[in-house]
Design a protein around this motif. Structure first.
Motif, PDB file in Angstrom:
ATOM      1  N   THR A  81      18.244  12.208   1.511  1.00 37.86           N
ATOM      2  CA  THR A  81      17.404  13.398   1.331  1.00 37.86           C
ATOM      3  C   THR A  81      15.953  13.143   1.724  1.00 37.86           C
ATOM      4  OG1 THR A  81      16.773  12.896  -0.961  1.00 37.86           O
ATOM      5  CG2 THR A  81      18.881  14.019  -0.618  1.00 37.86           C
ATOM      6  N   GLY A  82      15.644  11.901   2.121  1.00 40.74           N
ATOM      7  CA  GLY A  82      14.278  11.567   2.515  1.00 40.74           C
ATOM      8  C   GLY A  82      13.440  10.954   1.419  1.00 40.74           C
ATOM      9  N   LYS A  83      13.989  10.830   0.196  1.00 47.55           N
ATOM     10  CA  LYS A  83      13.241  10.176  -0.880  1.00 47.55           C
ATOM     11  C   LYS A  83      13.140   8.677  -0.611  1.00 47.55           C
ATOM     12  CE  LYS A  83      14.506  13.453  -4.511  1.00 47.55           C
ATOM     13  NZ  LYS A  83      15.263  13.631  -5.776  1.00 47.55           N
ATOM     14  N   VAL A  84      12.006   8.080  -0.992  1.00 41.37           N
ATOM     15  CA  VAL A  84      11.779   6.654  -0.772  1.00 41.37           C
ATOM     16  C   VAL A  84      11.743   5.937  -2.121  1.00 41.37           C
ATOM     17  CG1 VAL A  84      10.208   4.917   0.181  1.00 41.37           C
ATOM     18  CG2 VAL A  84      10.509   7.116   1.347  1.00 41.37           C
ATOM     19  N   TYR A  85      12.447   4.808  -2.199  1.00 39.84           N
ATOM     20  CA  TYR A  85      12.546   4.011  -3.417  1.00 39.84           C
ATOM     21  C   TYR A  85      12.076   2.587  -3.147  1.00 39.84           C
ATOM     22  CZ  TYR A  85      15.724   7.775  -4.833  1.00 39.84           C
ATOM     23  OH  TYR A  85      16.277   8.998  -5.124  1.00 39.84           O
ATOM     24  N   LYS A  97      -1.057   3.917  -7.407  1.00 40.97           N
ATOM     25  CA  LYS A  97      -0.204   5.033  -7.808  1.00 40.97           C
ATOM     26  C   LYS A  97       1.027   5.085  -6.903  1.00 40.97           C
ATOM     27  CE  LYS A  97      -0.370   9.854  -9.259  1.00 40.97           C
ATOM     28  NZ  LYS A  97      -1.137  11.126  -9.219  1.00 40.97           N
ATOM     29  N   GLU A  98       2.059   4.339  -7.303  1.00 42.92           N
ATOM     30  CA  GLU A  98       3.293   4.293  -6.504  1.00 42.92           C
ATOM     31  C   GLU A  98       3.946   5.663  -6.371  1.00 42.92           C
ATOM     32  OE1 GLU A  98       5.233  -0.134  -6.696  1.00 42.92           O
ATOM     33  OE2 GLU A  98       5.758   1.244  -8.317  1.00 42.92           O
ATOM     34  N   SER A  99       3.782   6.513  -7.392  1.00 37.01           N
ATOM     35  CA  SER A  99       4.458   7.809  -7.360  1.00 37.01           C
ATOM     36  C   SER A  99       3.937   8.725  -6.267  1.00 37.01           C
ATOM     37  CB  SER A  99       4.351   8.504  -8.720  1.00 37.01           C
ATOM     38  OG  SER A  99       3.001   8.813  -9.022  1.00 37.01           O
ATOM     39  N   ASP A 100       2.830   8.346  -5.612  1.00 37.06           N
ATOM     40  CA  ASP A 100       2.369   9.140  -4.467  1.00 37.06           C
ATOM     41  C   ASP A 100       3.418   9.194  -3.368  1.00 37.06           C
ATOM     42  OD1 ASP A 100      -0.067   9.840  -5.546  1.00 37.06           O
ATOM     43  OD2 ASP A 100      -1.203   8.261  -4.516  1.00 37.06           O
ATOM     44  N   THR A 101       4.184   8.098  -3.218  1.00 36.94           N
ATOM     45  CA  THR A 101       5.159   8.061  -2.131  1.00 36.94           C
ATOM     46  C   THR A 101       6.557   7.600  -2.558  1.00 36.94           C
ATOM     47  OG1 THR A 101       4.408   5.826  -1.522  1.00 36.94           O
ATOM     48  CG2 THR A 101       3.432   7.674  -0.316  1.00 36.94           C
ATOM     49  N   LEU A 102       6.697   7.084  -3.790  1.00 38.95           N
ATOM     50  CA  LEU A 102       7.984   6.560  -4.238  1.00 38.95           C
ATOM     51  C   LEU A 102       8.614   7.441  -5.309  1.00 38.95           C
ATOM     52  CD1 LEU A 102       7.235   2.723  -4.591  1.00 38.95           C
ATOM     53  CD2 LEU A 102       8.429   3.880  -2.715  1.00 38.95           C
ATOM     54  N   THR A 103       9.929   7.355  -5.395  1.00 38.17           N
ATOM     55  CA  THR A 103      10.728   8.025  -6.423  1.00 38.17           C
ATOM     56  C   THR A 103      11.304   6.948  -7.343  1.00 38.17           C
ATOM     57  OG1 THR A 103      11.315   9.843  -4.934  1.00 38.17           O
ATOM     58  CG2 THR A 103      12.765   9.475  -6.822  1.00 38.17           C
ATOM     59  N   PRO A 104      11.315   7.163  -8.662  1.00 37.06           N
ATOM     60  CA  PRO A 104      11.867   6.136  -9.557  1.00 37.06           C
ATOM     61  C   PRO A 104      13.392   6.112  -9.547  1.00 37.06           C
ATOM     62  CG  PRO A 104      11.171   8.042 -10.823  1.00 37.06           C
ATOM     63  CD  PRO A 104      10.739   8.296  -9.404  1.00 37.06           C
ATOM     64  N   GLY A 105      13.946   4.925  -9.753  1.00 38.40           N
ATOM     65  CA  GLY A 105      15.380   4.801  -9.967  1.00 38.40           C
ATOM     66  C   GLY A 105      15.736   5.247 -11.378  1.00 38.40           C
ATOM     67  N   ASP A 106      17.035   5.319 -11.659  1.00 38.95           N
ATOM     68  CA  ASP A 106      17.460   5.845 -12.964  1.00 38.95           C
ATOM     69  C   ASP A 106      18.561   5.013 -13.614  1.00 38.95           C
ATOM     70  OD1 ASP A 106      19.583   6.471 -11.333  1.00 38.95           O
ATOM     71  OD2 ASP A 106      19.480   8.635 -11.632  1.00 38.95           O
ATOM     72  N   GLU A 161       0.871  -1.178   0.000  1.00 41.61           N
ATOM     73  CA  GLU A 161       0.000   0.000   0.000  1.00 41.61           C
ATOM     74  C   GLU A 161       0.900   1.218   0.000  1.00 41.61           C
ATOM     75  OE1 GLU A 161      -2.023  -0.668   3.636  1.00 41.61           O
ATOM     76  OE2 GLU A 161      -3.341  -2.233   2.839  1.00 41.61           O
ATOM     77  N   THR A 162       0.576   2.215  -0.812  1.00 41.46           N
ATOM     78  CA  THR A 162       1.479   3.360  -0.985  1.00 41.46           C
ATOM     79  C   THR A 162       1.787   4.065   0.327  1.00 41.46           C
ATOM     80  OG1 THR A 162      -0.437   4.741  -1.563  1.00 41.46           O
ATOM     81  CG2 THR A 162       0.823   3.781  -3.380  1.00 41.46           C
ATOM     82  N   GLU A 163       0.784   4.151   1.208  1.00 44.38           N
ATOM     83  CA  GLU A 163       1.010   4.864   2.460  1.00 44.38           C
ATOM     84  C   GLU A 163       1.976   4.122   3.385  1.00 44.38           C
ATOM     85  OE1 GLU A 163      -3.073   2.772   2.934  1.00 44.38           O
ATOM     86  OE2 GLU A 163      -1.881   3.734   1.351  1.00 44.38           O
ATOM     87  N   ASN A 164       2.146   2.814   3.158  1.00 48.36           N
ATOM     88  CA  ASN A 164       3.054   2.043   4.005  1.00 48.36           C
ATOM     89  C   ASN A 164       4.523   2.203   3.629  1.00 48.36           C
ATOM     90  OD1 ASN A 164       1.240   0.800   5.807  1.00 48.36           O
ATOM     91  ND2 ASN A 164       0.718  -0.764   4.299  1.00 48.36           N
TER      92      ASN A 164
END
Length: 271
Positions: free
Chosen positions: A92-96, A129-138, A51-54
Motif C-alpha cells: 500500500t506504500g506504507k514504510v516500516y 520524529k520517525e512518524s513523519d515517514t514511518l508506520t509502526p508495526g503491531d 534521517e526521516t526523509e531517507n
C-alpha cells in the motif's frame, strides 16, 4: 535444545551508498562466521542514513535487493542472520522500520516491524520524529532455533517493558535488538535499559548499534552490548567499527530463574 551458542554483533558505519553498506556487511558477516558465530546481528538502518526523509527513498519491498543479499549471506556462511533493520515498503506504500531474520539456509524465519516509533524532542538535545515517514508495526516477534526461542525488537522498543514480557511469555530466552541510540540518549539510558530488560525477564539481551560517524547528521552512540540474565555486561564496544563475538551459556537463564524466581512470583491477580 543446544545449551550454548556464539553471538556476533557487527558495529559498522553506514556507507555513502546502499551497495557499499551491503558489501561491508557481507565482509563482516564472513569474519563473524570464521570465528564460529551461530547468530550474527547487524545494526538498525545499516544501509540507510538515519534521517526521516531517507526512509522512503531507501525503502524496498520484502523481496528487494537487500533482503536477497542478506539471505545469500546467511546461507553462504551458514549462520542465523539478524539483518539489522531496513526501510521496508508494503503493497500500500506504507514504510516500516523492519528487521528480517534468516536461518542457516537463508530462509526468512521472522520479520519484526518496529512497534514504537522514535518521536522525541529533548530540550538542548535530540529531536527526531520517525512518524513523519514511518508506520509502526503491531506485533511482538519471537522465532524458533535449535537454541530455543529468540525475541526480536528494534531500538525504541526496548523502552517498553510490556513488549519484552510478551516475548518472554512466548518463550524467549534471549532478545536481539538492533538499535541506533544517539549521544543524548545513549550516555543516559543505553546500559540502563539493556541491563534492566535482562534483569526484569532473566534473559540474555544484545543491542547492536551502528558505529559513530562524525560526518553524519545523526551520530549513533555505538557501544553495542551483550547482557546476561543477571544484568552483567558480558561485552560492550566503544564507538568505532568492530565485530564482537561471545560464547554464551544458555543454561544461565534457567539457573537465574531457579535461584531468583521472579517470573513465578508475579501476582497476576493484582496487576
Amino acid at each position: 535444545m543446544k545449551l550454548s551458542c556464539k553471538v556476533s554483533m557487527i558495529q559498522m558505519r553506514v556507507r555513502k551508498t546502499k551497495e557499499d553498506s551491503l558489501l561491508t556487511a557481507g565482509e563482516k558477516i564472513k569474519t563473524a562466521a570464521k570465528d564460529g558465530a551461530d547468530f550474527v546481528i547487524l545494526p538498525e538502518m545499516f544501509t540507510c542514513p538515519y534521517e526521516t526523509e531517507n526512509f522512503p527513498i531507501y525503502a524496498e519491498d520484502e523481496n528487494g535487493e537487500s533482503v536477497r543479499r542478506l539471505s545469500s549471506a546467511a546461507a553462504e556462511n551458514h549462520v542465523y542472520l539478524v539483518g539489522g533493520s531496513l526501510p521496508e515498503r508494503d503493497d500500500t506504500g506504507k514504510v516500516y522500520n523492519t528487521s528480517f531474520v534468516f536461518d542457516r539456509e537463508g530462509r526468512v524465519i521472522a520479520k519484526h516491524r518496529k512497534a514504537h516509533l522514535f518521536d522525541i524532542d529533548i530540550k538542548g538535545g535530540q529531536f527526531f520524529k520517525e512518524s513523519d515517514t514511518l508506520t509502526p508495526g503491531d506485533k511482538a516477534t519471537v522465532f524458533s532455533t535449535e537454541f530455543g526461542m529468540i525475541g526480536l525488537c528494534i531500538c525504541y522498543d526496548i523502552r517498553f517493558p510490556e513488549l519484552f514480557r510478551r516475548m518472554v511469555e512466548d518463550g524467549a530466552n534471549m532478545v536481539f535488538c538492533p538499535a541506533a541510540f544517539n549521544r543524548t540518549t545513549g550516555p543516559r539510558h543505553w546500559e540502563l535499559l539493556f541491563r534492566s530488560r535482562a534483569v526484569d525477564n532473566q534473559i540474555f539481551v544484545a543491542g547492536v548499534s551502528p558505529a559513530a560517524d562524525e560526518s553524519a547528521s545523526y551520530i549513533a552512540y555505538g557501544h553495542s552490548i551483550l547482557v546476561s540474565p543477571w544484568g552483567e555486561i558480558l561485552y560492550e564496544a566503544e564507538e568505532d567499527e568492530t565485530v564482537l563475538t561471545k560464547t554464551i551459556d544458555l543454561t544461565e537463564v534457567e539457573r537465574a530463574r531457579e535461584q531468583l524466581p521472579l517470573l513465578k512470583h508475579r501476582r497476576k491477580e493484582i496487576y
